[in-house]
Design an enzyme around this catalytic site. Structure first.
Site, PDB file in Angstrom:
ATOM      1  N   ARG A  76     -55.944  51.304  -6.572  1.00 32.78           N
ATOM      2  CA  ARG A  76     -55.062  52.230  -7.252  1.00 32.78           C
ATOM      3  C   ARG A  76     -54.022  51.684  -8.301  1.00 32.78           C
ATOM      4  O   ARG A  76     -54.158  50.538  -8.329  1.00 32.78           O
ATOM      5  CB  ARG A  76     -54.299  53.120  -6.139  1.00 32.78           C
ATOM      6  CG  ARG A  76     -53.978  52.521  -4.792  1.00 32.78           C
ATOM      7  CD  ARG A  76     -52.829  51.153  -4.914  1.00 32.78           C
ATOM      8  NE  ARG A  76     -51.732  51.788  -5.593  1.00 32.78           N
ATOM      9  CZ  ARG A  76     -50.803  51.163  -6.250  1.00 32.78           C
ATOM     10  NH1 ARG A  76     -51.192  49.493  -6.317  1.00 32.78           N
ATOM     11  NH2 ARG A  76     -49.816  51.458  -6.964  1.00 32.78           N
ATOM     12  N   GLY A  77     -53.404  52.499  -8.702  1.00 32.24           N
ATOM     13  CA  GLY A  77     -52.763  52.013 -10.058  1.00 32.24           C
ATOM     14  C   GLY A  77     -53.286  52.358 -11.234  1.00 32.24           C
ATOM     15  O   GLY A  77     -54.392  51.912 -11.225  1.00 32.24           O
ATOM     16  N   ALA A  78     -52.702  52.801 -12.222  1.00 29.96           N
ATOM     17  CA  ALA A  78     -53.326  53.375 -13.269  1.00 29.96           C
ATOM     18  C   ALA A  78     -54.334  52.522 -13.919  1.00 29.96           C
ATOM     19  O   ALA A  78     -55.355  52.685 -14.292  1.00 29.96           O
ATOM     20  CB  ALA A  78     -52.271  53.931 -14.278  1.00 29.96           C
ATOM     21  N   ASP A 122     -48.319  56.427 -14.875  1.00 31.94           N
ATOM     22  CA  ASP A 122     -49.484  57.125 -14.898  1.00 31.94           C
ATOM     23  C   ASP A 122     -50.133  57.722 -16.312  1.00 31.94           C
ATOM     24  O   ASP A 122     -51.383  57.708 -16.145  1.00 31.94           O
ATOM     25  CB  ASP A 122     -49.936  57.594 -13.381  1.00 31.94           C
ATOM     26  CG  ASP A 122     -49.979  56.919 -12.457  1.00 31.94           C
ATOM     27  OD1 ASP A 122     -48.750  56.682 -11.967  1.00 31.94           O
ATOM     28  OD2 ASP A 122     -51.212  56.459 -11.830  1.00 31.94           O
ATOM     29  N   ARG A 179     -59.799  60.914  -9.549  1.00 28.01           N
ATOM     30  CA  ARG A 179     -58.211  60.878  -9.463  1.00 28.01           C
ATOM     31  C   ARG A 179     -57.822  61.681 -10.772  1.00 28.01           C
ATOM     32  O   ARG A 179     -58.406  61.142 -11.756  1.00 28.01           O
ATOM     33  CB  ARG A 179     -57.655  59.839  -9.096  1.00 28.01           C
ATOM     34  CG  ARG A 179     -57.821  59.291  -7.776  1.00 28.01           C
ATOM     35  CD  ARG A 179     -56.765  58.189  -7.294  1.00 28.01           C
ATOM     36  NE  ARG A 179     -55.420  58.751  -7.081  1.00 28.01           N
ATOM     37  CZ  ARG A 179     -54.260  57.970  -6.834  1.00 28.01           C
ATOM     38  NH1 ARG A 179     -54.464  56.870  -7.160  1.00 28.01           N
ATOM     39  NH2 ARG A 179     -53.145  58.635  -6.627  1.00 28.01           N
ATOM     40  N   GLN A 224     -46.447  52.693  -0.873  1.00 25.71           N
ATOM     41  CA  GLN A 224     -47.021  51.747  -1.661  1.00 25.71           C
ATOM     42  C   GLN A 224     -45.690  50.620  -1.877  1.00 25.71           C
ATOM     43  O   GLN A 224     -46.102  49.509  -2.139  1.00 25.71           O
ATOM     44  CB  GLN A 224     -47.328  52.222  -3.268  1.00 25.71           C
ATOM     45  CG  GLN A 224     -48.684  53.049  -3.190  1.00 25.71           C
ATOM     46  CD  GLN A 224     -48.268  54.536  -3.192  1.00 25.71           C
ATOM     47  OE1 GLN A 224     -47.586  54.968  -2.279  1.00 25.71           O
ATOM     48  NE2 GLN A 224     -49.420  54.937  -3.697  1.00 25.71           N
ATOM     49  N   LYS A 281     -45.457  57.983  -9.901  1.00 25.72           N
ATOM     50  CA  LYS A 281     -45.517  58.427  -8.494  1.00 25.72           C
ATOM     51  C   LYS A 281     -44.077  59.314  -8.131  1.00 25.72           C
ATOM     52  O   LYS A 281     -42.993  59.048  -8.535  1.00 25.72           O
ATOM     53  CB  LYS A 281     -45.511  57.189  -7.709  1.00 25.72           C
ATOM     54  CG  LYS A 281     -45.423  57.089  -6.270  1.00 25.72           C
ATOM     55  CD  LYS A 281     -46.445  57.961  -5.565  1.00 25.72           C
ATOM     56  CE  LYS A 281     -47.813  57.422  -5.819  1.00 25.72           C
ATOM     57  NZ  LYS A 281     -48.781  58.256  -5.809  1.00 25.72           N
TER      58      LYS A 281
HETATM   59  O1  MRU Z   1     -51.163  56.678  -6.139  1.00 31.79           O
HETATM   60  P1  MRU Z   1     -50.977  55.257  -6.815  1.00 31.79           P
HETATM   61  O2  MRU Z   1     -50.709  54.459  -6.146  1.00 31.79           O
HETATM   62  O3  MRU Z   1     -52.196  55.112  -7.692  1.00 31.79           O
HETATM   63  O4  MRU Z   1     -49.676  55.354  -7.800  1.00 31.79           O
HETATM   64  C1  MRU Z   1     -49.438  54.242  -8.655  1.00 31.79           C
HETATM   65  C2  MRU Z   1     -48.295  54.600  -9.470  1.00 31.79           C
HETATM   66  O5  MRU Z   1     -47.586  55.642  -9.566  1.00 31.79           O
HETATM   67  C3  MRU Z   1     -47.809  53.308 -10.384  1.00 31.79           C
HETATM   68  O6  MRU Z   1     -46.267  53.236 -10.534  1.00 31.79           O
HETATM   69  C4  MRU Z   1     -48.642  53.483 -11.669  1.00 31.79           C
HETATM   70  O7  MRU Z   1     -49.797  53.590 -11.670  1.00 31.79           O
HETATM   71  C5  MRU Z   1     -48.062  52.544 -12.642  1.00 31.79           C
HETATM   72  S1  MRU Z   1     -49.250  51.113 -12.238  1.00 31.79           S
HETATM   73  C6  MRU Z   1     -49.087  49.729 -13.398  1.00 31.79           C
END
Ligand code: MRU
Length: 369
Positions: free
Chosen positions: A53-55, A244, A90, A203, A255
């Site tokens: 996860r994470g963009a 994201d 996603r 997270q 988030k």
């Molecule tokens: O739902 P997630 O855990 O994928 O959400 C991640 C986030 O919101 C992060 O802050 C975002 O992807 C930035 S990651 C460098």
């Protein structure tokens, strides 16, 4: 980054080049393990179920997912079907679309026999590029932390609030929001991080705290509602979060709960920075609240919580009454007017169309065509 003395990225190809390894983020912080992605189905499931996860990491996994699919079937129809399945895994992080498009472009026009190799090569480049981008974000963001340290008379640690996990686990390495913090820490600037727990999936509590712990960065995990109180009492010098999807006008989707932190920061005169690699910019969007698709996830993430029990086991318990409906909006949008600056690999800029296009005239121009 290092775990128990060994350097890890979050994703890497296996030695025979036919499968892909990822760190299983659903098991952290209590267990550290990896998962092998053997084909398209595994890559789709890893993204959808948040093994990764994470963009930026979602984008890299999408790229490898397409490569795995092409290794199985290099024909045009299979490529398009795989692209569609990965794209739908996603909806909010635009890096997924970006990673898929990069691989599609890399294989366009190639004979079928050469496509998988070219796709794996481009996926590996995307990963290497992400590491360098995050390193550059770290360097630029560290300057802001050094300035905050100077403003505080170098007399105490710089208190930084962050939300969710925008650390190395969310990228290939280094992270976005946490990269400046790691670099400041390594440069000897004293930092202390307020870590929002980030319900419902936690997270912050499970991933950001785990990362910071491993790197010896002083931090405190706080319930999501504490930040405003801390800001009112001068206990936060700056906020740094990830994103994201950021519109061409500087609206920031991140988030769920990020917007409330930005409001509190604005009300208390606390600088609110967003760290992002350029593949997170959606040059085709200009109104984040109206245009960015917000993922809604299953209610189980809200009604239940998982953790370690006193006897060392892992248990999931229900925290809502039987029968109460729940809602699980996974992201929200912070309007550009609440953002002090965007920290990118090319420097920090105002959250505005002018600011972004000054740093990325190529991206802005490509979209205008
Ligand atoms: O739902 P997630 O855990 O994928 O959400 C991640 C986030 O919101 C992060 O802050 C975002 O992807 C930035 S990651 C460098």
């Amino acid at each position: 980054m290092r775990i128990d003395g060994r350097h890890y990225r979050t994703i890497w190809p296996s030695e025979d080049g036919r499968t892909v390894e990822v760190i299983d983020q659903t098991k952290l912080p209590h267990d550290f393990g990896t998962v092998t992605l053997r084909g398209l189905d595994d890559a789709v499931a890893a993204i959808r179920d948040m093994v990764v996860r994470g963009a930026p990491l979602i984008g890299a996994t999408g790229a490898y997912g397409l490569a795995l699919a092409l290794a199985d079937d290099p024909r045009d129809a299979a490529l398009e079907a795989a692209h569609a399945r990965l794209f739908e895994a996603r909806p909010t992080a635009v890096n997924l679309r970006w990673g898929l498009e990069e691989v599609r472009r890399a294989v366009a026009g190639l004979p079928e026999a050469e496509r998988a190799t070219a796709a794996f090569r481009r996926a590996a480049e995307i990963c290497d590029e992400d590491v360098e981008i995050c390193r550059a974000i770290g360097r630029h963001g560290m300057e802001l932390i050094a300035e905050a340290h100077a403003r505080a008379g170098r007399s105490r640690p710089v208190n930084i609030l962050t939300h969710c996990n925008a650390g190395w686990l969310a990228t290939v390495d280094w992270g976005t929001a946490l990269a400046p913090i790691y670099m400041a820490h390594e440069a000897g600037i004293p930092v202390h991080v307020w870590v929002d727990e980030t319900r419902p999936r936690n997270q912050g509590a499970s991933l950001t705290a785990w990362e910071l712990n491993h790197h010896g960065v002083p931090h405190t995990v706080i319930p999501d509602n504490v930040g405003g109180h801390l800001m009112q009492h001068g206990m936060v010098d700056l906020c740094i979060v990830g994103t994201d999807r950021t519109t061409a006008t500087g609206d920031v989707c991140n988030k769920i709960g990020t917007y409330l932190k930005a409001l509190a920061a604005h009300d208390n005169g606390v600088p609110f920075y967003v760290a992002l690699p350029s593949p997170t910019i959606d040059w085709g969007m200009s109104n984040g609240i109206r245009e960015i698709p917000i993922e809604q996830r299953g209610g189980h993430e809200v009604s239940h919580i998982t953790g370690r029990t006193a006897d060392g086991g892992i248990a999931t318990v229900m925290v809502t009454p039987e029968g109460s409906p729940v809602a699980n909006y996974a992201f929200d949008v912070t309007p550009a007017r609440l953002v002090t600056g965007l920290i990118t690999e090319r420097g920090t800029c105002p959250a505005s169309r002018e600011g972004l296009s000054r740093l990325f005239p190529d991206g802005a121009a490509a979209r205008a065509i």
